[in-house]
Design an enzyme around this catalytic site. Structure first.
Site, PDB file in Angstrom:
ATOM      1  N   TRP A 131      48.999  47.959  42.474  1.00 59.48           N
ATOM      2  CA  TRP A 131      48.451  48.581  41.266  1.00 59.48           C
ATOM      3  C   TRP A 131      47.963  47.520  40.286  1.00 59.48           C
ATOM      4  CZ3 TRP A 131      50.996  49.088  36.212  1.00 59.48           C
ATOM      5  CH2 TRP A 131      50.320  49.956  35.338  1.00 59.48           C
ATOM      6  N   HIS A 132      48.692  46.419  40.178  1.00 51.23           N
ATOM      7  CA  HIS A 132      48.291  45.342  39.270  1.00 51.23           C
ATOM      8  C   HIS A 132      47.075  44.579  39.789  1.00 51.23           C
ATOM      9  CE1 HIS A 132      52.268  45.976  37.420  1.00 51.23           C
ATOM     10  NE2 HIS A 132      51.791  45.330  36.380  1.00 51.23           N
ATOM     11  N   GLY A 133      46.952  44.429  41.096  1.00 48.50           N
ATOM     12  CA  GLY A 133      45.823  43.689  41.658  1.00 48.50           C
ATOM     13  C   GLY A 133      46.218  42.991  42.943  1.00 48.50           C
TER      14      GLY A 133
END
Length: 459
Positions: A351-353
């Protein structure tokens, strides 16, 4: 953004922030009066339109043409909910997460993010959580069997109208940095039902406290980050320092980073308090305003375990991960084990990358949580002994220092730079994690005390 670049130039220079970050900060403050005005919008439909209109305007002012990349997935998910209700939750997971990851890849700019820059992928991250939650809850509405009360409350028996749907997604500018909110809460708040049916006391005092906390956090971030910039931990000068001094510098550096999040989250909380959304009933006659609480700063900084840290940091995103990932991977009545824990943290990393530092951080957090489940049992065992306080001090110190250590890879976003930083510390944090994991696995909790309780209740 170009329209605001010149007027914002003096402020950007004074505070050392990029123009897009400076504009976002200004919108954080603007969200306060926007939240207050929301109280006085006369009709339910008007409140939905106000939420959508103000949220969309803030997105467009910051990201201009990229705002379409925020609106487009909303339209796609709404269509999925109309056409494939029985699988809309799963299909939204696949579509929304794939779309987010593709945007992360397209906007991969290490220097921009490390230097405090922002782009539309930040709001898109919050949007994806909302899209998945509302689609899963709409699919849950088909369940005929008995559901636990919290899950039943969140489930949606009928499709939200377009104005409800978009009002929820863009509500109060929460797309900037969150917090994540549930559709059922937004619906009841807007309609003045449920918790919000009762008369609410003034939110002036709690709002003022959060607002002052946000100002103090911004001040500390600007001062500390100027003296201890993140990039310094990847320089030869840092590598040449004594090991203990490097640990101290690392702690101050990433404490400063936490204050950046404290600022954004607490001022968002303040705007939701002004709107009335944060009201959470009363306890012993005292009103609670923590429905949208995102962080408990003192608990984060003094937590003696990673489990406590996770409960008090980015609370609403943690609620999403618990309700829509972790608990749905644990069979009813079974012990959770390690798979749901690591799977949830990997979802959080994605989700963050796609930076390797994110996976290093969240897998490291998973190991810390696994260790803390055992150390907490030892704390309980020794609660009335002379070892209780020293053990808590040691665990608190270890917890906050390990969080700072893992944050190096998270914040640098550069694998080579992070590896050099860790190498200068002889990978000591990783060795400590391995030692703690061996302790938790081989020695475990005191006899007769389980490290893994049965599946927790849905909330």
């Amino acid at each position: 953004m170009a329209l605001f670049a010149e007027p914002l130039a003096p402020l950007c220079e004074a505070l050392g922030l990029p123009p897009e970050s400076m504009l976002m900060v200004l919108f954080f403050f603007l969200a306060l009066p926007i939240g207050y005005v929301h109280r006085y919008v006369p009709t339910v439909a008007g409140k939905h339109l106000y939420a959508f209109g103000t949220g969309l305007a803030m997105q467009y002012a910051c990201f201009e043409g990229d705002t379409l990349k925020i609106v487009a997935p909303c339209v796609v998910v709404y269509a999925i909910m109309i056409v494939w209700r029985r699988r809309c939750g799963l299909l939204t997971w696949i579509f929304a997460f794939s779309f987010l990851i593709s945007r992360h890849v397209q906007n991969l700019d290490v220097e921009k993010w490390r230097d405090g820059g922002v782009d539309y992928t930040g709001p898109l991250m919050v949007l994806v959580l909302k899209l998945i939650a509302v689609a899963v809850c709409y699919e849950d509405g088909l369940v005929d069997g008995k559901m636990r009360e919290p899950q039943a409350y969140r489930s949606l028996k009928k499709l939200p109208s377009p104005v409800e749907f978009f009002g929820y997604l863009f509500f109060m500018g929460t797309l900037m940095t969150g917090p994540f909110t549930e559709f059922a809460d937004y619906r009841d708040f807007t309609q003045g039902s449920g918790m919000w049916k009762e008369k609410r006391p003034s939110s002036a005092v709690p709002t003022l406290k959060r607002f002052l906390t946000s100002l103090a956090s911004m001040f500390l971030y600007l001062k500390l980050s100027a003296a201890f910039p993140v990039y310094y931990v990847a320089t030869p000068d840092f590598f040449a320092q004594p090991v203990l001094l490097k640990w101290a510098i690392m702690y101050v550096t990433f404490t400063a980073v936490r204050f950046k999040y404290y600022f954004a989250w607490t001022i968002s909380e303040a705007s939701l308090m002004l709107s009335g959304f944060s009201y959470n009933g009363t306890v012993d006659g005292i009103a609670k305003w923590d429905r949208a609480a995102t962080v408990k700063m003192l608990s984060v900084e003094t937590s003696s375990s990673a489990s406590l840290f996770a409960l008090n940091w980015n609370i609403q995103t943690g609620n999403f991960l618990r309700r829509y990932v972790y608990e749905r991977l644990v069979p009813e009545g079974k012990k959770p084990g390690t798979f749901p824990l690591y799977a949830t943290q990997i979802v959080s990393a994605l989700w963050h990358g796609l930076f390797p530092g994110y996976f290093n951080f969240f897998i490291g957090i998973s190991v810390m949580v696994q260790i803390s489940r055992v150390t907490y049992k030892w704390q309980q065992k020794l609660a009335n002994s002379v070892w209780s306080f020293p053990l808590r001090v040691v665990l608190t110190f270890w917890n906050i220092m390990m969080l700072s250590y893992l944050a190096m890879g998270f914040c640098l976003m550069d694998t080579n730079a992070a590896m050099k930083g860790y190498a200068s510390l002889h990978f000591s944090g990783h060795w400590m994690l391995l030692g703690g994991l061996l302790f938790a696995t081989l020695i475990g909790p005191p006899r007769g005390m389980e490290a893994y309780p049965s599946r927790p209740k849905l909330a």
